[in-house]
Scaffold this motif. Structure first.
Motif, short mmCIF file in Angstrom:
data_model
loop_
_atom_site.label_atom_id
_atom_site.label_comp_id
_atom_site.label_asym_id
_atom_site.label_seq_id
_atom_site.Cartn_x
_atom_site.Cartn_y
_atom_site.Cartn_z
N LYS A 73 0.84 -1.21 0.00
CA LYS A 73 0.00 0.00 0.00
C LYS A 73 0.87 1.25 0.00
N ASN A 74 0.23 2.39 -0.32
CA ASN A 74 1.02 3.64 -0.39
C ASN A 74 0.95 4.45 0.90
N TYR A 75 0.56 3.79 2.01
CA TYR A 75 0.67 4.43 3.33
C TYR A 75 1.26 3.40 4.29
N PRO A 76 1.88 3.85 5.40
CA PRO A 76 2.64 2.90 6.24
C PRO A 76 1.76 1.89 7.01
N MET A 77 2.26 0.66 7.07
CA MET A 77 1.60 -0.41 7.83
C MET A 77 1.73 -0.12 9.33
N ASP A 78 0.69 -0.52 10.09
CA ASP A 78 0.78 -0.52 11.55
C ASP A 78 0.01 -1.75 12.02
N ARG A 79 0.69 -2.89 12.09
CA ARG A 79 0.00 -4.14 12.38
C ARG A 79 0.53 -4.77 13.67
N LEU A 80 -0.40 -5.28 14.46
CA LEU A 80 -0.03 -6.01 15.68
C LEU A 80 -0.14 -7.50 15.39
N LEU A 81 0.93 -8.23 15.64
CA LEU A 81 0.95 -9.68 15.40
C LEU A 81 0.99 -10.38 16.74
N CYS A 82 -0.04 -11.19 16.99
CA CYS A 82 -0.16 -11.80 18.30
C CYS A 82 -0.18 -13.31 18.14
N SER B 16 9.32 6.87 27.58
CA SER B 16 10.20 7.72 26.75
C SER B 16 10.64 6.97 25.49
N HIS B 17 10.89 5.66 25.64
CA HIS B 17 11.29 4.87 24.47
C HIS B 17 10.14 4.79 23.47
N LYS B 18 8.92 4.63 24.00
CA LYS B 18 7.75 4.55 23.09
C LYS B 18 7.57 5.87 22.33
N GLU B 19 7.86 6.97 23.02
CA GLU B 19 7.72 8.29 22.39
C GLU B 19 8.70 8.43 21.23
N LYS B 20 9.96 8.01 21.48
CA LYS B 20 10.99 8.06 20.42
C LYS B 20 10.59 7.16 19.26
N LEU B 21 10.06 6.00 19.63
CA LEU B 21 9.62 5.04 18.61
C LEU B 21 8.57 5.65 17.71
N ARG B 22 7.61 6.34 18.37
CA ARG B 22 6.51 6.94 17.61
C ARG B 22 7.06 7.91 16.58
N LYS B 23 8.11 8.66 16.98
CA LYS B 23 8.68 9.66 16.05
C LYS B 23 9.37 9.00 14.86
N ILE B 24 10.21 7.97 15.16
CA ILE B 24 10.96 7.39 14.04
C ILE B 24 10.10 6.48 13.16
N SER B 25 8.95 6.02 13.71
CA SER B 25 8.16 5.07 12.92
C SER B 25 7.03 5.74 12.14
N GLU B 26 7.01 7.10 12.18
CA GLU B 26 5.88 7.79 11.56
C GLU B 26 5.72 7.49 10.08
N ALA B 27 6.81 7.50 9.34
CA ALA B 27 6.70 7.31 7.88
C ALA B 27 7.28 5.98 7.42
N VAL B 28 7.37 5.00 8.34
CA VAL B 28 7.86 3.67 7.92
C VAL B 28 6.86 2.60 8.36
N HIS B 29 6.97 1.45 7.73
CA HIS B 29 6.08 0.33 8.09
C HIS B 29 6.43 -0.18 9.48
N LEU B 30 5.38 -0.53 10.24
CA LEU B 30 5.60 -0.94 11.63
C LEU B 30 4.89 -2.27 11.89
N LEU B 31 5.66 -3.25 12.39
CA LEU B 31 5.08 -4.55 12.75
C LEU B 31 5.42 -4.81 14.21
N THR B 32 4.39 -4.92 15.06
CA THR B 32 4.61 -5.14 16.49
C THR B 32 4.21 -6.57 16.83
N MET B 33 5.05 -7.27 17.60
CA MET B 33 4.74 -8.67 17.95
C MET B 33 4.53 -8.80 19.46
#
Length: 773
Positions: free
Chosen positions: A248-257, A367-384
């Motif tokens: 897709k032409n917008y970033p992924m934000d998927r939770l994998l459980c 604080s780590h989550k906040e930094k993560l939010r900034k760097i992951s804004e325009a990239v695909h994100l997969l959380t497990m």
């Protein structure tokens, strides 16, 4: 082929055959999938075309050459190495209907129940009593100060078993007060705000443009085929969902459980491969150094044939090594980098980051989550995560959060045998020596730092030659990691530890865990700890040691019974207390929401969340009206027909929740099939449920059947408009009338259930038309 040979490739699954076909395409080799069953007679192959590669479904142990027939049989293994095959039994992912019935099968006297209108009460059992001179079944609930509430069985769908998390304090509500209404309203407000925030985040993310990854290339298909297992159905579904996101032409934000060891990492590796083959870099973020080491080893091994460079940064690297790796990362000489929160430091600069994979995000600080939010804004994100997400939450989140769930175990995985034993030297000796005979390793869990060294001395006395190390949370970080890594490498036989091993550590050689004073641990903790073993094809064992059963609390006994009963693979998704559900939901929704979740119970919370999301998305609001019916009739399961109380309750619950005549007739067929011809009381019960369906269509709040007439009180949302009602009364003024308080009254002297049902069906057709439930 040029020499006129007929080539047949035998693949394990249709999926593998499709991939094989894609792999040969760039070489100009055409392939054909044979629909017929693969047999071992050469006759069927001699009729095939020699200019095409033929793909069959089946299994052969090795490839064979028949020069006289110019025929070659190739096994899939010949090309891609040995695979572990999935047994048919483990391939289907099932969600049991009992799970959807919110634990009603396990309900017992004393359990807490949520009544949607009156709040939390205590279940006192199924009671039979006479009403209007006829016997019927009722569920009895007790509220604060001993107040009692009897619920007729046709309305059981307004009850839910309370699940608020292990150890949460539950207070009974008081009937006749505003307390429950206020609690519910507070939760509704917070849920609406949460839903709005989640939808807003999702909408903002969709506005960020990213370049879609390249289509699945030949390199990618080759990487797929080198996976040494057959994928489970859930894995395939999840990989498909992730690949669709990456196109897709917008970033992924998927939770994998998925449960521990169910193949989440392979899904992440496929996404990483797709990213790297599209010229992008990948960051894999993990909460501990040991986990970083483990992922590094796994990724390096999996990508060894691809030319992809995998590196890791953690405390196990010298500062010189880290500096070199980070320089190469900036120059795009590193494709995949794995590390702890060290990756969030300012000196870590990527050249072209395309994907971030996060393992167990809830274990990172704010604080780590906040930094993560900034760097992951325009990239695909997969959380497990390995903490199960309840199915109800997954459904409620549809459209606002992409969640994939893996519930099928990998091939050859065996369930963990679980024993509850009294703590004796003999039991400890046997458990350890049995594992050492198999040349395996052992976790010995003792969750008190003050006495852990005493246990170490006891082990030395019982097993003088045993090699072991002691780890706990008060050790210096470096020492802790070195010992953990030593165990991972197999430097010693037993790890004596506190509960710090609860998540993350994957040691296939460790197949026995001994949990000391198991009665003091929570159910979710016991489940996660047991998940440390059983990660290979060997049978694993879990010994729950208790001091003295007589001194154990009822709660502790129950927990140990539950963990012993739920040994099946994937049972984290079904564990009886559902404490895991609460944890999983809390991790996903945040601390503040966890409070509301505990206050009103998980099921009602999910229902309200679902409603809030539908409203915000502009979807039609689902209006649920639960009619009260006063009718002189015996409608229940007589004990002589269905003696098992829990079965009776479950069927009452299922019947009360049906939403169509088809579903009702299915349950009726099941009842006849299982218990024989139903007596008149059961026929009445089924008729009552049909009557309830039609009343729900009309949004009737109350139906009162007197000796001469019947009255219907409508909700304001009823499809029976004033205009329709006036028309109806004008059509037959002797039969119908409207009272000053807007109730529709019709004459029905001494009417039976059949007559009442017929009349209500007629009204339903006239006033509600084809209105959906």
């Amino acid at each position: 082929m040029e020499e006129g040979y007929r080539i047949q490739v035998v693949c394990h699954t249709k999926n593998h055959a499709d991939r094989m076909s894609l792999l040969f395409e760039p070489y100009g080799v055409h392939s054909k999938y044979e629909e017929k069953e693969f047999g071992h007679s050469t006759e069927q192959f001699l009729k095939t075309d020699f200019q095409v590669l033929h793909l069959w479904l089946g299994f052969i142990t090795e490839s064979q050459l028949f020069p006289e027939h110019k025929l070659i049989l190739l096994s899939e293994e010949e090309i891609f190495g040995q695979k572990k095959r999935t047994s048919k039994a483990s391939s289907a992912s099932k969600v049991s209907p009992e799970k959807l019935l919110s634990g009603f099968r396990d309900i017992k006297v004393g359990d807490f129940i949520v009544h949607k209108d009156f709040g939390i009460g205590r279940y006192l059992g199924l009671k039979s009593m006479d009403f209007l001179g006829l016997p019927n079944d009722y569920v009895l609930l007790e509220y604060r100060d001993g107040d009692k509430l009897y619920i007729p069985v046709y309305r059981l769908n307004i009850l839910q078993k309370y699940q608020g998390g292990e150890g949460s304090e539950v207070a009974l509500d008081k009937l006749g007060t505003e307390q429950w209404t206020k609690t519910k309203a507070k939760a509704e407000k917070a849920i609406a705000e949460l839903a709005a925030e989640l939808l807003n985040i999702q909408a903002r993310r969709k506005l960020i443009p990213v370049e879609p990854f390249l289509a699945e290339s030949n390199d990618y298909h080759q990487f797929e085929m080198e996976f040494p297992f057959d994928e489970t159905p859930d894995q395939l579904k999840t990989i498909g969902e992730v690949n669709a996101d990456l196109s897709k032409n917008y970033p992924m934000d998927r939770l994998l459980c998925g449960d521990v060891g169910y193949g989440k990492t392979e899904v992440a590796m496929r996404a990483a491969a797709r990213s790297v083959f599209s010229g992008k870099q990948v960051a894999v973020l993990v909460p501990t150094t040991v986990l970083a080491f483990q992922h590094f080893e796994n990724f390096k091994n999996r990508f060894k044939n691809t030319g992809v460079r995998v590196e890791s940064v953690s405390r196990l690297r010298t500062s010189k090594q880290t500096k070199e790796i980070l320089t190469d990362l900036t120059q795009k000489k590193v494709d995949i980098i794995i590390g702890t929160h060290r990756l969030l430091s300012t000196d870590v600069q990527f050249n072209d980051l395309g994907l971030i994979v996060i393992d167990e995000e809830h274990r990172f600080g704010v604080s780590h989550k906040e930094k993560l939010r900034k760097i992951s804004e325009a990239v695909h994100l997969l959380t497990m995560t390995a903490t199960p997400i309840p199915r109800t939450l997954n459904m409620a989140m549809t459209g606002i959060k992409d969640i994939s769930i893996i519930t099928t175990p990998p091939p050859d995985r065996l369930s963990v045998r679980t024993f509850v034993c009294r703590r004796t030297e003999e039991v400890i000796r046997d458990a350890i020596s049995n594992e050492l005979t198999r040349e395996g390793q052992i976790f010995f869990l003792h969750n008190r730092v003050e006495s852990i060294y005493k246990v170490g001395e006891e082990l030395k006395r019982i097993f003088p030659k045993l090699t072991f190390e002691i780890v706990h949370g008060q050790l210096d970080g470096d020492e802790l990691e070195q010992k953990m890594l030593g165990f991972y490498r197999g430097d010693f036989q037993l790890l004596l530890t506190t509960a710090i091993i609860e998540s993350g550590l994957d040691i296939p050689r460790a197949n026995t865990i001994i949990i000391d004073k198991a009665q003091n641990l929570g159910l979710a903790q016991l489940y996660q700890l047991r998940g440390r073993v059983g990660r290979s094809e060997k049978r694993a064992y879990c010994y729950l040691l208790v001091d003295n059963e007589n001194q154990m609390t009822e709660d502790a006994k129950q927990r140990l019974q539950v963990i012993q009963r739920y040994t099946e693979l994937g049972s984290g998704f079904h564990i009886a207390s559902h404490d895991m559900d609460i944890r999983g939901s809390g991790n996903l929704l945040g601390k503040e929401q966890s409070g509301h979740l505990t206050a009103i119970g998980i099921d009602l919370y999910m229902e309200l969340l679902d409603e809030a999301v539908r409203e915000l998305r502009g979807q039609e609001k689902r209006i649920q009206v639960e009619p009260e019916i006063t009718l002189k009739i015996a409608a229940y399961f007589p004990e002589s027909y269905l003696p098992d109380i829990s079965e009776r309750i479950l069927l009452y619950r299922r019947l009360s929740a049906v939403e169509s005549e088809e579903a009702l007739s299915e349950i009726e067929s099941e009842i006849r099939d299982r218990f024989g011809t139903p007596p008149k009381e059961v026929i009445h019960l089924l008729g009552l449920m049909t009557l309830k369906l039609h009343l729900k269509r009309l949004h009737v709040l109350r139906m009162s059947c007197g000796p001469k007439r019947t009255s219907l009180q409508f909700a304001p949302t009823t499809p029976a408009s004033a205009e329709k009602l006036v028309k109806l009364i004008q059509s037959n003024p002797t039969l119908y009338a409207l009272t000053p308080d807007q109730k529709l009254v019709f004459s029905a002297p001494d009417a039976t259930l059949e007559v009442q049902l017929r009349e209500v069906q007629k009204l339903s057709a006239l006033l509600a038309g084809a209105s959906k439930l």
